[in-house]
Motif scaffolding. Structure first.
Motif, PDB file in Angstrom:
ATOM      1  N   GLY A 116      92.126 -24.776 135.014  1.00  0.00           N
ATOM      2  CA  GLY A 116      91.013 -25.694 134.767  1.00  0.00           C
ATOM      3  C   GLY A 116      91.280 -27.144 135.103  1.00  0.00           C
ATOM      4  N   HIS A 117      92.423 -27.458 135.674  1.00  0.00           N
ATOM      5  CA  HIS A 117      92.719 -28.844 136.056  1.00  0.00           C
ATOM      6  C   HIS A 117      93.770 -28.850 137.154  1.00  0.00           C
ATOM      7  N   ARG A 118      93.827 -29.943 137.894  1.00  0.00           N
ATOM      8  CA  ARG A 118      94.826 -30.058 138.962  1.00  0.00           C
ATOM      9  C   ARG A 118      96.220 -30.150 138.358  1.00  0.00           C
ATOM     10  N   LEU A 119      97.177 -29.604 139.075  1.00  0.00           N
ATOM     11  CA  LEU A 119      98.550 -29.558 138.599  1.00  0.00           C
ATOM     12  C   LEU A 119      99.413 -30.632 139.256  1.00  0.00           C
ATOM     13  N   ASP A 120      98.775 -31.580 139.946  1.00  0.00           N
ATOM     14  CA  ASP A 120      99.471 -32.684 140.621  1.00  0.00           C
ATOM     15  C   ASP A 120     100.535 -32.179 141.592  1.00  0.00           C
ATOM     16  N   LEU A 121     100.197 -31.147 142.322  1.00  0.00           N
ATOM     17  CA  LEU A 121     101.094 -30.633 143.348  1.00  0.00           C
ATOM     18  C   LEU A 121     101.276 -31.674 144.444  1.00  0.00           C
ATOM     19  N   ASP A 122     102.466 -31.696 145.039  1.00  0.00           N
ATOM     20  CA  ASP A 122     102.738 -32.665 146.105  1.00  0.00           C
ATOM     21  C   ASP A 122     102.240 -32.181 147.463  1.00  0.00           C
ATOM     22  N   LEU A 123     101.063 -31.588 147.481  1.00  0.00           N
ATOM     23  CA  LEU A 123     100.329 -31.250 148.692  1.00  0.00           C
ATOM     24  C   LEU A 123      98.896 -31.734 148.505  1.00  0.00           C
ATOM     25  N   PRO A 124      98.288 -32.322 149.523  1.00  0.00           N
ATOM     26  CA  PRO A 124      96.911 -32.809 149.367  1.00  0.00           C
ATOM     27  C   PRO A 124      95.904 -31.662 149.359  1.00  0.00           C
ATOM     28  N   GLY A 125      94.773 -31.900 148.701  1.00  0.00           N
ATOM     29  CA  GLY A 125      93.672 -30.944 148.739  1.00  0.00           C
ATOM     30  C   GLY A 125      93.623 -29.956 147.600  1.00  0.00           C
ATOM     31  N   GLU A 126      94.494 -30.087 146.602  1.00  0.00           N
ATOM     32  CA  GLU A 126      94.496 -29.139 145.486  1.00  0.00           C
ATOM     33  C   GLU A 126      93.176 -29.218 144.714  1.00  0.00           C
ATOM     34  N   GLN A 127      92.602 -28.062 144.398  1.00  0.00           N
ATOM     35  CA  GLN A 127      91.355 -27.988 143.658  1.00  0.00           C
ATOM     36  C   GLN A 127      91.622 -27.677 142.177  1.00  0.00           C
ATOM     37  N   PRO A 128      90.723 -28.106 141.268  1.00  0.00           N
ATOM     38  CA  PRO A 128      90.999 -27.976 139.836  1.00  0.00           C
ATOM     39  C   PRO A 128      90.614 -26.632 139.227  1.00  0.00           C
ATOM     40  N   GLY A 129      89.833 -25.804 139.949  1.00  0.00           N
ATOM     41  CA  GLY A 129      89.324 -24.608 139.300  1.00  0.00           C
ATOM     42  C   GLY A 129      88.310 -24.999 138.231  1.00  0.00           C
ATOM     43  N   LEU A 130      87.988 -24.068 137.343  1.00  0.00           N
ATOM     44  CA  LEU A 130      87.013 -24.363 136.287  1.00  0.00           C
ATOM     45  C   LEU A 130      87.240 -23.458 135.088  1.00  0.00           C
ATOM     46  N   ILE A 131      87.400 -24.053 133.930  1.00  0.00           N
ATOM     47  CA  ILE A 131      87.428 -23.345 132.665  1.00  0.00           C
ATOM     48  C   ILE A 131      86.281 -23.918 131.816  1.00  0.00           C
ATOM     49  N   PRO A 132      85.212 -23.162 131.622  1.00  0.00           N
ATOM     50  CA  PRO A 132      84.022 -23.718 130.975  1.00  0.00           C
ATOM     51  C   PRO A 132      84.175 -23.856 129.463  1.00  0.00           C
ATOM     52  N   THR A 133      83.412 -24.771 128.905  1.00  0.00           N
ATOM     53  CA  THR A 133      83.292 -24.960 127.463  1.00  0.00           C
ATOM     54  C   THR A 133      81.818 -25.186 127.129  1.00  0.00           C
ATOM     55  N   ARG A 134      81.521 -25.214 125.849  1.00  0.00           N
ATOM     56  CA  ARG A 134      80.143 -25.500 125.432  1.00  0.00           C
ATOM     57  C   ARG A 134      79.710 -26.885 125.919  1.00  0.00           C
ATOM     58  N   ALA A 135      80.607 -27.862 125.732  1.00  0.00           N
ATOM     59  CA  ALA A 135      80.280 -29.232 126.125  1.00  0.00           C
ATOM     60  C   ALA A 135      80.091 -29.337 127.628  1.00  0.00           C
ATOM     61  N   TRP A 136      80.914 -28.599 128.400  1.00  0.00           N
ATOM     62  CA  TRP A 136      80.795 -28.641 129.861  1.00  0.00           C
ATOM     63  C   TRP A 136      79.427 -28.150 130.305  1.00  0.00           C
ATOM     64  N   LYS A 137      78.968 -27.030 129.751  1.00  0.00           N
ATOM     65  CA  LYS A 137      77.678 -26.507 130.176  1.00  0.00           C
ATOM     66  C   LYS A 137      76.543 -27.451 129.789  1.00  0.00           C
ATOM     67  N   LYS A 138      76.656 -28.049 128.607  1.00  0.00           N
ATOM     68  CA  LYS A 138      75.613 -28.982 128.165  1.00  0.00           C
ATOM     69  C   LYS A 138      75.551 -30.179 129.104  1.00  0.00           C
ATOM     70  N   ALA A 139      76.719 -30.697 129.494  1.00  0.00           N
ATOM     71  CA  ALA A 139      76.754 -31.871 130.369  1.00  0.00           C
ATOM     72  C   ALA A 139      76.351 -31.532 131.799  1.00  0.00           C
ATOM     73  N   THR A 140      76.645 -30.305 132.240  1.00  0.00           N
ATOM     74  CA  THR A 140      76.385 -29.926 133.633  1.00  0.00           C
ATOM     75  C   THR A 140      74.962 -29.431 133.844  1.00  0.00           C
ATOM     76  N   PHE A 141      74.500 -28.565 132.968  1.00  0.00           N
ATOM     77  CA  PHE A 141      73.189 -27.940 133.154  1.00  0.00           C
ATOM     78  C   PHE A 141      72.145 -28.364 132.122  1.00  0.00           C
ATOM     79  N   ARG A 142      72.594 -29.143 131.112  1.00  0.00           N
ATOM     80  CA  ARG A 142      71.701 -29.523 129.997  1.00  0.00           C
ATOM     81  C   ARG A 142      71.108 -28.288 129.319  1.00  0.00           C
ATOM     82  N   GLN A 143      71.971 -27.288 129.165  1.00  0.00           N
ATOM     83  CA  GLN A 143      71.572 -26.047 128.504  1.00  0.00           C
ATOM     84  C   GLN A 143      72.619 -25.675 127.472  1.00  0.00           C
TER      85      GLN A 143
END
Length: 619
Positions: A404-431
């Motif tokens: 669910g977050h970047r691991l600060d790898l010493d290669l460019p372009g690393e993506q964070p993935g996604l681990i959802p929470t109640r707050a995340w969905k409320k902030a993202t979709f307002r649902q």
């Protein structure tokens, strides 16, 4: 007579006035000349010398990139290049077209030289091509009288001897863009032939690799044309960068993956975080970028549906499927929602309101405990655990293990993935969060997404006793001590025992992936992740499991593992895009990669003080 005397006096006054003015002007001129030639002679001598002598930067040799054993993965090789001087070439386009009859020169390359010519002084040489073969050099030399302004030159070319095997790790170098010149004040970037790291290690460690510029002092005429070189100071070569990767293991991983259309694999040392292999297929040849990529090749790479330019290990974000169940299990154990002896009945599906959530086994697994649920990958068991603990507790556990977050790898372009929470969905979709979403997140579906690197780190942190190891391609010289993720040893041992049963249990989903090495067992977890919703009709017909459906609609196949089980040292994650089944597609690849890793590093594995089975029973 009186009038004559008056004219003489008048003439005398005028003569004195003119003479005095001349004396004053001459005195001013003498004073000015004295000021310029005596008082400021040193200053103007220096200015004159600066106009006569030009100082030019020399490009230093770029540092090498080495594997953990000192094998050169990227280095510099002497090369011949052909250049053209516009003022001597006459009709530049015609000269270039004549040159194209002797060597490989695309219309795009010709147009690029013509565009560069509009921004350069006429007497400045421009590089047409760098990677000339000896045959091409010979042809140009023979036809040189017919090629006015064309000159042969030598230089250093960046070489990647292992090509596509390491392209996503090493990256490549290319010409400096205007935006890069504005961001970086290094004067080296102003040189037309200088190459800068564009991706991978070449980009992450560019300033270490590029070195310091040398200096050449040349005599020039009034318009800047070089007459002769006065002296030269060679630059300081860039530093070598040594990776934690093992070349032989990397080559093995890449070769093992090439049987698939699109796949990735990561091998990591669970104690140090050193990445031993990072393979992604399909790939590309980094040498294609060094001399300038043709429009045709760029279009082919960009539009390829298998995405060869993407490092899937760090940029691919996939539903982790059942490989995520260890996080749900730990959330349940640490919260007290379940214990080692907790049994949950699996009838094959569970209902929540009007929705029905299915287990992969149509008629269910019956009453099972946690170890059995991991061994057989029972979905209903983890639906219930997820319902008991809630999505936020699962998310907290996943975050601790690197998801669910970047691991600060010493290669460019690393993506964070996604681990959802109640707050995340409320902030993202307002649902508001729905209970059914918790159930599907509990088995690694729904909004959950992870990279292969994150799954390898998750497995490493499980195997090393809950230490927050961080992945690195270049290990730091002074690594700080590892902190704990804050999970009890008892909970970890129970989950690891379940992972062992996946491979060695009587009903394990990856029984065929056992290492079959004397005294060494492996823990693992299969995963099959949906890429589209499965309808009731699909489930009834079994169509979603068949290979005759379109490739892009098939499930992803995943497998994570660690070994040796008794004293974990290595973790592996494998994802086969649209591979259908983790047990049949990903697990055999991971098994072979783990066997090769143990073979290469057998001298570093600690002797076992107890059999693996004894440790499993003690857990």
């Amino acid at each position: 007579m009186q009038q004559e005397a008056e004219r003489v006096r008048s003439f005398t006054r005028r003569a004195l006035f003119v003479g005095g003015a001349q004396v004053v002007l001459f005195g001013a001129l003498v004073g000015r000349l004295y000021h310029l030639q005596v008082q400021r002679s040193a200053e103007y001598s220096l200015l004159a010398e600066d106009n006569r002598i030009d100082q030019r930067l020399l490009i230093p040799p770029r540092g090498r990139i080495l594997d953990r054993n000192g094998v050169a993965l990227a280095s510099n090789v002497p090369t011949y290049r052909v250049r053209v001087v516009r003022e001597q070439a006459g009709d530049l386009r015609e000269t270039l077209q004549r040159l194209a009859q002797l060597i490989s020169l695309t219309p795009e390359q010709i147009e690029a030289v013509l565009a560069e010519a509009r921004t350069r002084r006429a007497f400045m040489p421009m590089t047409v091509r760098e990677d000339l073969s000896w045959d091409e050099v010979s042809r140009i030399a023979v036809h040189s009288p017919e090629l006015p302004g064309v000159v042969l030159d030598s230089g250093l070319l960046r070489q990647y001897p292992y090509g596509e095997v390491l392209s996503h790790v090493l990256g490549y170098v290319g010409a400096v863009s205007q935006a890069e010149q504005q961001r970086d004040p290094d004067p080296l970037l102003q040189l037309p032939d200088f190459r800068i790291g564009k991706s991978g290690i070449e980009r992450s460690y560019d300033k270490v690799l590029r070195g310091r510029a040398g200096l050449s002092r040349v005599e020039v005429n009034a318009i800047g044309r070089e007459i002769r070189e006065l002296d030269r100071t060679e630059g300081e070569p860039g530093e070598d960068v040594q990776l934690s990767l093992d070349l032989e293991l990397q080559r093995f991983c890449f070769a093992r993956l090439t049987s698939e259309l699109a796949a990735s694999a990561v091998v990591i040392d669970v104690r140090t975080g050193g990445i031993l292999a990072l393979a992604s297929v399909p790939s590309y040849d980094p040498a294609s970028f060094t001399g300038g990529l043709s429009r045709r090749l760029w279009t082919e790479l960009r539009d390829n549906p298998r995405h060869p330019l993407v490092n899937k290990c760090i940029r691919g974000q996939y539903p982790p499927g059942s490989t995520f169940k260890m996080m749900t299990a730990l959330a349940g154990l640490e919260s007290g929602a379940i214990t080692e002896t907790t049994r949950i009945f699996c009838p094959g599906s569970v209902s929540l309101g009007t929705a029905r959530f299915y287990c992969w086994k149509e008629h269910g697994h019956g009453s099972i405990n946690l170890v059995n649920a991991l061994e057989q990958s029972c979905d209903c068991y983890f639906y219930e655990v997820a319902r008991r603990v809630g999505v936020d507790a699962i998310a907290d556990m996943a975050n601790r293990f690197g998801l669910g977050h970047r691991l600060d790898l010493d290669l460019p372009g690393e993506q964070p993935g996604l681990i959802p929470t109640r707050a995340w969905k409320k902030a993202t979709f307002r649902q508001s969060w729905q209970k059914g979403e918790t159930l599907v997140c509990g088995i690694g579906q729904g909004y959950v997404a992870a990279t292969p690197l994150q799954l390898a780190v998750m497995t490493a942190r499980l195997a090393n006793g809950g230490l927050a190891v961080k992945p690195r391609v270049v290990l730091p010289k002074d690594a700080p001590p590892l902190s704990s993720v804050g999970v009890s040893r008892a909970s970890l041992e129970l989950v690891l025992r379940g992972m062992r049963e996946v491979v060695h249990g009587a009903r394990g989903t990856a029984r065929q992936a056992a290492l079959n090495l004397p005294g060494i067992e492996m823990g693992g977890k299969t995963g099959t992740a949906q890429v589209r919703r499965i309808s009731k009709a699909d489930r009834a017909s079994g169509r979603h499991k068949r290979e005759d459906i379109p490739w892009e609609e098939r499930d992803h196949a995943l497998f994570v593992c660690f070994a040796p089980y008794a004293s974990p040292r290595f973790a592996v994650s494998v994802i086969v895009e649209h591979g259908l089944h983790g047990a049949s597609a990903a697990a055999p690849i991971a098994r072979d990669i783990m066997k090769k890793t143990l073979e290469l590093f057998k001298d570093t594995i600690e002797p076992q003080t107890a059999t693996v089975t004894e440790r499993g029973n003690a857990s």
